[in-house]
Design a protein around this motif. Structure first.
Motif, PDB file in Angstrom:
ATOM      1  N   TYR A  57      32.360  43.464  58.435  1.00  0.00           N
ATOM      2  CA  TYR A  57      32.572  44.356  57.556  1.00  0.00           C
ATOM      3  C   TYR A  57      32.637  44.279  56.442  1.00  0.00           C
ATOM      4  O   TYR A  57      34.028  45.070  56.070  1.00  0.00           O
ATOM      5  CB  TYR A  57      33.718  45.252  58.705  1.00  0.00           C
TER       6      TYR A  57
ATOM      7  N   ASP B 204      27.513  48.943  57.824  1.00  0.00           N
ATOM      8  CA  ASP B 204      29.005  48.690  57.194  1.00  0.00           C
ATOM      9  C   ASP B 204      29.066  46.682  57.506  1.00  0.00           C
ATOM     10  O   ASP B 204      30.226  46.259  56.765  1.00  0.00           O
ATOM     11  CB  ASP B 204      29.594  49.198  57.154  1.00  0.00           C
TER      12      ASP B 204
ATOM     13  N   GLY C 102      30.925  47.308  54.539  1.00  0.00           N
ATOM     14  CA  GLY C 102      32.483  48.078  54.582  1.00  0.00           C
ATOM     15  C   GLY C 102      33.430  47.980  53.840  1.00  0.00           C
ATOM     16  O   GLY C 102      33.956  48.644  53.415  1.00  0.00           O
ATOM     17  N   ILE C 103      34.075  46.951  54.635  1.00  0.00           N
ATOM     18  CA  ILE C 103      35.336  47.050  53.491  1.00  0.00           C
ATOM     19  C   ILE C 103      35.644  46.923  51.837  1.00  0.00           C
ATOM     20  O   ILE C 103      36.047  47.045  51.298  1.00  0.00           O
ATOM     21  CB  ILE C 103      36.824  45.123  54.095  1.00  0.00           C
TER      22      ILE C 103
ATOM     23  N   VAL D 103      42.158  50.357  54.062  1.00  0.00           N
ATOM     24  CA  VAL D 103      41.275  48.927  55.023  1.00  0.00           C
ATOM     25  C   VAL D 103      42.385  48.656  55.429  1.00  0.00           C
ATOM     26  O   VAL D 103      41.735  47.914  56.744  1.00  0.00           O
ATOM     27  CB  VAL D 103      41.058  48.007  54.136  1.00  0.00           C
TER      28      VAL D 103
ATOM     29  N   ALA E  19      33.160  48.662  50.900  1.00  0.00           N
ATOM     30  CA  ALA E  19      33.165  49.820  50.063  1.00  0.00           C
ATOM     31  C   ALA E  19      34.383  50.951  49.784  1.00  0.00           C
ATOM     32  O   ALA E  19      34.487  51.775  48.974  1.00  0.00           O
ATOM     33  CB  ALA E  19      32.237  50.415  51.118  1.00  0.00           C
ATOM     34  N   ILE E  20      35.014  50.600  50.817  1.00  0.00           N
ATOM     35  CA  ILE E  20      36.453  50.895  51.243  1.00  0.00           C
ATOM     36  C   ILE E  20      37.130  50.971  49.550  1.00  0.00           C
ATOM     37  O   ILE E  20      38.105  51.699  49.213  1.00  0.00           O
ATOM     38  CB  ILE E  20      37.202  50.773  51.899  1.00  0.00           C
TER      39      ILE E  20
ATOM     40  N   ARG F  41      26.591  52.090  60.801  1.00  0.00           N
ATOM     41  CA  ARG F  41      28.156  50.865  61.062  1.00  0.00           C
ATOM     42  C   ARG F  41      27.723  49.656  60.680  1.00  0.00           C
ATOM     43  O   ARG F  41      27.901  48.747  60.933  1.00  0.00           O
ATOM     44  CB  ARG F  41      28.851  51.332  62.208  1.00  0.00           C
TER      45      ARG F  41
ATOM     46  N   ARG G 171      36.098  55.427  51.095  1.00  0.00           N
ATOM     47  CA  ARG G 171      35.322  55.628  52.023  1.00  0.00           C
ATOM     48  C   ARG G 171      34.406  54.266  52.372  1.00  0.00           C
ATOM     49  O   ARG G 171      33.942  53.634  51.285  1.00  0.00           O
ATOM     50  CB  ARG G 171      34.396  56.902  52.118  1.00  0.00           C
ATOM     51  N   ARG G 172      33.928  53.909  53.616  1.00  0.00           N
ATOM     52  CA  ARG G 172      32.951  53.561  53.805  1.00  0.00           C
ATOM     53  C   ARG G 172      31.286  53.881  53.570  1.00  0.00           C
ATOM     54  O   ARG G 172      31.308  54.891  53.486  1.00  0.00           O
ATOM     55  CB  ARG G 172      33.123  52.258  55.222  1.00  0.00           C
TER      56      ARG G 172
END
Length: 152
Positions: free
Chosen positions: A124, A118, A127-128, A12, A130-131, A115, A138-139
């Motif tokens: 985000y 995400d 997305g954050i 991240v 998910a990472i 995106r 991975r996002r």
């Protein structure tokens, strides 16, 4: 983090720095989109000291759509052609296919259209998360596009 596939995947922090840099491009894209639509619709006002526009309704929607196309296009085309955007280049990371190969245009497009998910609900957050919960950092866009952000 060195993964079992030999790729040094990025988390991240470094990805966030790259995105912060790329946000300057997104901001510039919003001005380009707004003034392009304003000029096309005649909703631009020029005075001796400034140029302004006040978009509403369909013109505002057209401007927002153009801005998203510019932003997604920026990421998609640069990552497809060079493996990195300006932000990623400045922090020395790149985007590759899961097997370490260069990205295809399709994978880059899928990754960058995702995106928009995400980014939800703001800055985000999806997305954050998910990472952080992913073993491979991975996002959602990386998972759908079959991509990874790595250190070269």
């Amino acid at each position: 983090m060195q993964d079992t596939d030999g790729l040094d995947r990025c988390g991240v922090g470094i990805r966030g720095v790259a995105m912060a840099i790329d946000s300057v491009v997104w901001l510039a894209g919003s001005f380009v989109a707004a003034f392009a639509v304003a000029a096309a619709t005649g909703q631009i006002e020029a005075t001796a000291g400034s140029v302004t526009s006040d978009l509403e309704g369909g013109a505002a929607l057209a401007s927002m759509t153009l801005w998203l196309a510019i932003g997604i296009g920026y990421h998609t085309l640069l990552e497809w052609q060079f493996g990195r955007t300006i932000g990623k280049a400045l922090v020395s990371v790149r985007v590759v296919a899961d097997d370490g190969a260069p990205l295809s245009l399709g994978a880059s497009l899928i990754r960058n259209v995702a995106r928009l998910v995400d980014w939800l609900p703001f800055v985000y957050l999806v997305g954050i998360a998910a990472i952080v919960v992913s073993d491979e950092q991975r996002r959602i866009g990386d998972r759908l596009g079959g991509t990874a952000v790595v250190r070269p």
